[in-house]
Design a protein around this motif. Sequence first.
Motif, PDB file in Angstrom:
ATOM      1  N   GLY B 104      -8.206  13.934  -1.350  1.00 33.65           N
ATOM      2  CA  GLY B 104      -8.297  12.644  -0.658  1.00 33.65           C
ATOM      3  C   GLY B 104      -9.591  11.924  -0.986  1.00 33.65           C
ATOM      4  N   ILE B 107      -9.527  10.524  -4.519  1.00 36.01           N
ATOM      5  CA  ILE B 107      -8.671   9.341  -4.617  1.00 36.01           C
ATOM      6  C   ILE B 107      -9.398   8.122  -4.046  1.00 36.01           C
ATOM      7  CG2 ILE B 107      -6.532   8.300  -3.743  1.00 36.01           C
ATOM      8  CD1 ILE B 107      -5.267  11.119  -3.996  1.00 36.01           C
ATOM      9  N   ALA B 108     -10.135   8.341  -2.934  1.00 32.72           N
ATOM     10  CA  ALA B 108     -10.878   7.233  -2.338  1.00 32.72           C
ATOM     11  C   ALA B 108     -12.062   6.830  -3.220  1.00 32.72           C
ATOM     12  CB  ALA B 108     -11.367   7.624  -0.939  1.00 32.72           C
ATOM     13  N   ARG B 109     -12.690   7.815  -3.837  1.00 28.78           N
ATOM     14  CA  ARG B 109     -13.874   7.536  -4.658  1.00 28.78           C
ATOM     15  C   ARG B 109     -13.752   8.188  -6.036  1.00 28.78           C
ATOM     16  NH1 ARG B 109     -18.568   5.297  -2.299  1.00 28.78           N
ATOM     17  NH2 ARG B 109     -19.165   5.399  -4.484  1.00 28.78           N
ATOM     18  N   PRO B 110     -12.902   7.616  -6.898  1.00 22.46           N
ATOM     19  CA  PRO B 110     -12.720   8.222  -8.228  1.00 22.46           C
ATOM     20  C   PRO B 110     -14.008   8.239  -9.047  1.00 22.46           C
ATOM     21  CG  PRO B 110     -11.098   6.486  -7.825  1.00 22.46           C
ATOM     22  CD  PRO B 110     -12.088   6.417  -6.707  1.00 22.46           C
ATOM     23  N   ARG B 137      -1.895  18.425 -10.926  1.00 26.59           N
ATOM     24  CA  ARG B 137      -2.169  16.985 -11.012  1.00 26.59           C
ATOM     25  C   ARG B 137      -3.269  16.679 -12.010  1.00 26.59           C
ATOM     26  NH1 ARG B 137      -2.138  17.673  -5.116  1.00 26.59           N
ATOM     27  NH2 ARG B 137      -0.055  17.087  -4.434  1.00 26.59           N
ATOM     28  N   TYR B 284      -5.704  12.536 -12.987  1.00 24.83           N
ATOM     29  CA  TYR B 284      -4.811  11.954 -11.980  1.00 24.83           C
ATOM     30  C   TYR B 284      -5.247  10.562 -11.495  1.00 24.83           C
ATOM     31  CZ  TYR B 284      -2.398  11.091  -7.629  1.00 24.83           C
ATOM     32  OH  TYR B 284      -1.670  10.491  -6.642  1.00 24.83           O
ATOM     33  N   TYR B 288      -3.291   7.023 -11.804  1.00 28.04           N
ATOM     34  CA  TYR B 288      -2.919   6.170 -10.666  1.00 28.04           C
ATOM     35  C   TYR B 288      -3.480   4.765 -10.872  1.00 28.04           C
ATOM     36  CZ  TYR B 288      -1.391   4.992  -5.997  1.00 28.04           C
ATOM     37  OH  TYR B 288      -0.725   4.420  -4.944  1.00 28.04           O
ATOM     38  N   VAL B 292      -1.458   1.192 -10.836  1.00 29.63           N
ATOM     39  CA  VAL B 292      -1.791  -0.010 -10.062  1.00 29.63           C
ATOM     40  C   VAL B 292      -1.832  -1.220 -10.981  1.00 29.63           C
ATOM     41  CG1 VAL B 292      -3.600  -1.133  -8.703  1.00 29.63           C
ATOM     42  CG2 VAL B 292      -3.018   1.264  -8.259  1.00 29.63           C
ATOM     43  N   VAL B 295       1.706  -2.225 -11.891  1.00 31.98           N
ATOM     44  CA  VAL B 295       2.389  -2.908 -10.785  1.00 31.98           C
ATOM     45  C   VAL B 295       1.959  -4.370 -10.744  1.00 31.98           C
ATOM     46  CG1 VAL B 295       2.547  -3.038  -8.280  1.00 31.98           C
ATOM     47  CG2 VAL B 295       2.741  -0.822  -9.427  1.00 31.98           C
ATOM     48  N   HIS B 296       0.671  -4.606 -10.978  1.00 31.89           N
ATOM     49  CA  HIS B 296       0.187  -5.993 -10.988  1.00 31.89           C
ATOM     50  C   HIS B 296       0.717  -6.755 -12.190  1.00 31.89           C
ATOM     51  CE1 HIS B 296      -2.355  -6.163  -7.521  1.00 31.89           C
ATOM     52  NE2 HIS B 296      -2.842  -4.967  -7.809  1.00 31.89           N
ATOM     53  N   ILE B 300       4.188  -8.496  -9.611  1.00 30.81           N
ATOM     54  CA  ILE B 300       4.500  -8.358  -8.191  1.00 30.81           C
ATOM     55  C   ILE B 300       3.193  -8.677  -7.480  1.00 30.81           C
ATOM     56  CG2 ILE B 300       5.311  -6.843  -6.381  1.00 30.81           C
ATOM     57  CD1 ILE B 300       6.446  -5.108  -8.753  1.00 30.81           C
ATOM     58  N   PRO B 302       0.211  -9.294  -4.888  1.00 34.15           N
ATOM     59  CA  PRO B 302      -0.123  -8.665  -3.603  1.00 34.15           C
ATOM     60  C   PRO B 302       0.456  -9.519  -2.488  1.00 34.15           C
ATOM     61  CG  PRO B 302      -2.065  -8.912  -4.983  1.00 34.15           C
ATOM     62  CD  PRO B 302      -0.962  -9.634  -5.674  1.00 34.15           C
ATOM     63  N   ARG B 303       1.083  -8.864  -1.569  1.00 35.54           N
ATOM     64  CA  ARG B 303       1.813  -9.621  -0.571  1.00 35.54           C
ATOM     65  C   ARG B 303       1.024  -9.826   0.702  1.00 35.54           C
ATOM     66  NH1 ARG B 303       7.589  -7.623   0.557  1.00 35.54           N
ATOM     67  NH2 ARG B 303       7.848  -6.052  -1.045  1.00 35.54           N
TER      68      ARG B 303
ATOM     69  N   ARG C  45       0.143  -2.349  -4.436  1.00 37.81           N
ATOM     70  CA  ARG C  45       0.144  -3.814  -4.522  1.00 37.81           C
ATOM     71  C   ARG C  45      -1.060  -4.434  -3.830  1.00 37.81           C
ATOM     72  NH1 ARG C  45       6.490  -5.062  -3.087  1.00 37.81           N
ATOM     73  NH2 ARG C  45       7.344  -4.258  -5.018  1.00 37.81           N
ATOM     74  N   ALA C  62      -6.095  15.660   3.191  1.00 42.59           N
ATOM     75  CA  ALA C  62      -6.362  14.581   2.228  1.00 42.59           C
ATOM     76  C   ALA C  62      -6.740  13.284   2.931  1.00 42.59           C
ATOM     77  CB  ALA C  62      -5.150  14.372   1.327  1.00 42.59           C
ATOM     78  N   GLY C  66      -9.986  11.161   2.403  1.00 42.22           N
ATOM     79  CA  GLY C  66      -9.928   9.747   2.044  1.00 42.22           C
ATOM     80  C   GLY C  66     -10.747   8.894   2.997  1.00 42.22           C
ATOM     81  N   LEU C  71     -11.860   4.962   2.920  1.00 45.79           N
ATOM     82  CA  LEU C  71     -10.590   4.249   3.043  1.00 45.79           C
ATOM     83  C   LEU C  71      -9.963   4.518   4.404  1.00 45.79           C
ATOM     84  CD1 LEU C  71      -8.864   4.872  -0.425  1.00 45.79           C
ATOM     85  CD2 LEU C  71     -10.314   2.963   0.267  1.00 45.79           C
TER      86      LEU C  71
END
Lengths: 183, 308, 371
Positions: B104, B107-110, B137, B284, B288, B292, B295-296, B300, B302-303, C45, C62, C66, C71
Amino acid sequence: MNKRTEIRLAGEGGQGMILAGIILAEAAAIYDGKQATQTQSYGPEARGGASRAEVVISDDEIDHPEVLSADVVLALSQEAYKKFAKTIHAGGLLIIDADRVEVPADFAGVKVPVARIAQETTGKAITANTVALGLLVGLTGVVSRDAIEKAVTARAPKGTEEMNRKALQAGFEAAEQVKALTV
Amino acid sequence: MSEHILSVHDLDVNEGQIPREDWFESSDTLQHLRKNKRFPTIWCSGCGIGVVMGSLIRAIESLGLENNNVALVAGIGCTARMPVYMDYNTLHTTHGRALAFATGLKIARPDMKIIAIMGDGDAMAIGGNHFIHAARRNIGITALVVNNSIYGMTGGQQSPTTPLDMRATTAPYGNIEPPFPICDLASAAGATYVARSTVYHPLELDKYLAQAISNDGFSLVEAVSYCHTTYGRINKLGSAADMMRVLKENSISKSAYDKLSDEEREFNTKTVRGVLHTKKRPEYTKVYGTLVDRVHEEAIKPRNYGGH
Amino acid sequence: MTIKLMQGNEAIAMGSLAAGCRFYAGYPITPSTEVAEIMSRELPRVGGKFIQMEDEIASMAAIIGGSVGGLKSMTATSGPGFSLMQENIGYAAMAEIPCVVVNVQRLGPSTGQPTAASQGDVMQARWGTHGDHQIIVLSPISVAQSFELAVKAFNFSEKYRTPVILLTDEIIGHMREPIELPDFDTVEKVERVVTDSPADYKAFRNEPGDVPPMASFGLGYRYHITGLFHDEVGFPTQRLDEIDPWLERVNRKIENNTDDILLYQKDYQPGARTAILSYGATARTARHAMKQLRAKGQKVSLFTAQTLWPFPEKAVEELADSVERIIVPEMNMGQLALEVERMAGRKKVVRVNRANGEMVTPDMILEAAEN
């Protein structure tokens, strides 16, 4: 609370009963400005077997969100009929697929060959749920025809809007025929 | 300590006792310890874990990393107490879960360097599932497993790396379960850097840890250690120094191992030290990141879900 | 504003995004999986991150990691997964790490009935992890409230540095209802602010406000976080003069802020001798029954709780003072009723229970009220 209408849509898994429930609730809530709740049964039933969706529509805030005593039951399969016909209250409306459900001689509900109409109108049996919605709305007026048409076309996969509109129309027409017979 | 190790700390054999106030200033390595933390450590005197701590600090320092940009995540056990003494971002978590917390955080701070510090019980038993999935992973975490073949903190129970027939307080008649080969497991599960050495060979640990931290992906360094106060006592293996000597005598470098004949390798019982496995595979959080971007790119936007 | 028909689980995902959630770690489990599916689709997104972990223990770990990394983080699960998360929920309480755990309750114990509704985890949400601790538990009664309480959950978690449990149920989670989503930019959000310099920063300072600011890792604070009892800077301690102040502070930070944390609605009738107290999906049934009773001329008061923990003790005590009996319908064998009984003094508490996966019906409440 007398403005509360409880509808149960039941069939085999894959007949699109849950989607029909969602569309009916959307017609009420989004296009007719009413209150609606939609609930459903999950589990093995969603993989075939009896599948059911429940929709409660009201002008007022809806409290208990599930069907307590159905005003309308739509049964598109024998199993659905067996399971849910008895959940309807006296004076409620029971609609069955005439080709798919065998009923006793004293059956007092509405018999319409929903799947056959779908096949004949669009060539696709999968539109039976849309025909059923047209039939149900045509008979009950629980939502406006305009609202259900908007809801159906909004949910229809791209390119199938016209086909679904036709199916819905066929449902409306079947409702008119039923009404003409009973008058 | 040998002269060799002392010299790494810039210490003189004849220096004698260093006044406490000068302690942290006495070597480059010690400056990365926390000055406001109560010392000495909780480890028994003679424990090998302190050697690994020194190696880790030297490895981080050798890479020129900012301490602010390094996080140490530990589970539970003797080894897992290591981060509290060290002046980085330190997260002492629950038993077996260091890699899951670290996942975690990464992922928050790659951008941060994340090192998960575990013992053999922590990483292989209760945390075994997280271990193989972090490796699968190839997430950019360095797993540092100090393997002393026993549960030390709870008093010498058998662990998944206790050798066959050896005794533990929960294996009083000898261990009947084959031990996990940690490095093989990591390699098979997808780690992209796997190395092993022992606490008798701190310079090797320095090097392997630096390489592991530099690797862009999941790295494992197994630091083979010993527990003289439980495992050693129960199995009559002597003092810390005796057990240290065994690490020297019963290990073999990978380069020497590679020169052995097939037959010699088959009957080898010594611990092989060296870089045992490397592989190039995308990391990993980077993958990711590209997801992202994709996806951009697919337009699509950002909504803002509500509103008009 | 546009009206949409949406499931409760979807509204939770939307509320979480609106509150600023940017990390989701979870493991699939019925009937909560929609939350994970929506977050996996939407988070990239908005620049957020999603990961499906190897189990619920890892998921809970996790999201704490995070959150430590800065986050706003969440997971969603149901009974069996919620059981697995308990140890790390306690860690989040001990280390004061903000995070949100959604539990869409299904029928238990054990695997039970994955698609059947329940309110059987009310006590587990409060006491599931070992050791004394404080926790905030919120329970929505509608799809619209699922959105609102998801936002509240994140805001409470940041404001009070605590895990928050969003305790919904299969009925509310899967039910579709109309909802008007607000513009996400207008949704009130609580953000972390640390003004101390790294040299002065104490992550667990015993200060008058009781909630020390949380510094995320990597911002130069370099402090220690542990699940052991710890001193003000986070180092493990066994000193009673450090443990006691910590205990007092983490209890105070919730107990002294109940005006803010306790969410409930009172619909009281003067002269009513009967009250109905309920929460979650059952609150819908209670309101249904209340209207029927009033239509028949019976006076009845209604108390609907959104904050289950801390329990709204004072409000329920006052309610008990004003009536003869309190009916507590629940989809369990009587869990929140235990708390009502604790506050009701000599007033009667009538339990109406159904624990077979089906909703309590209005008739069950009417029968209790008319006896």
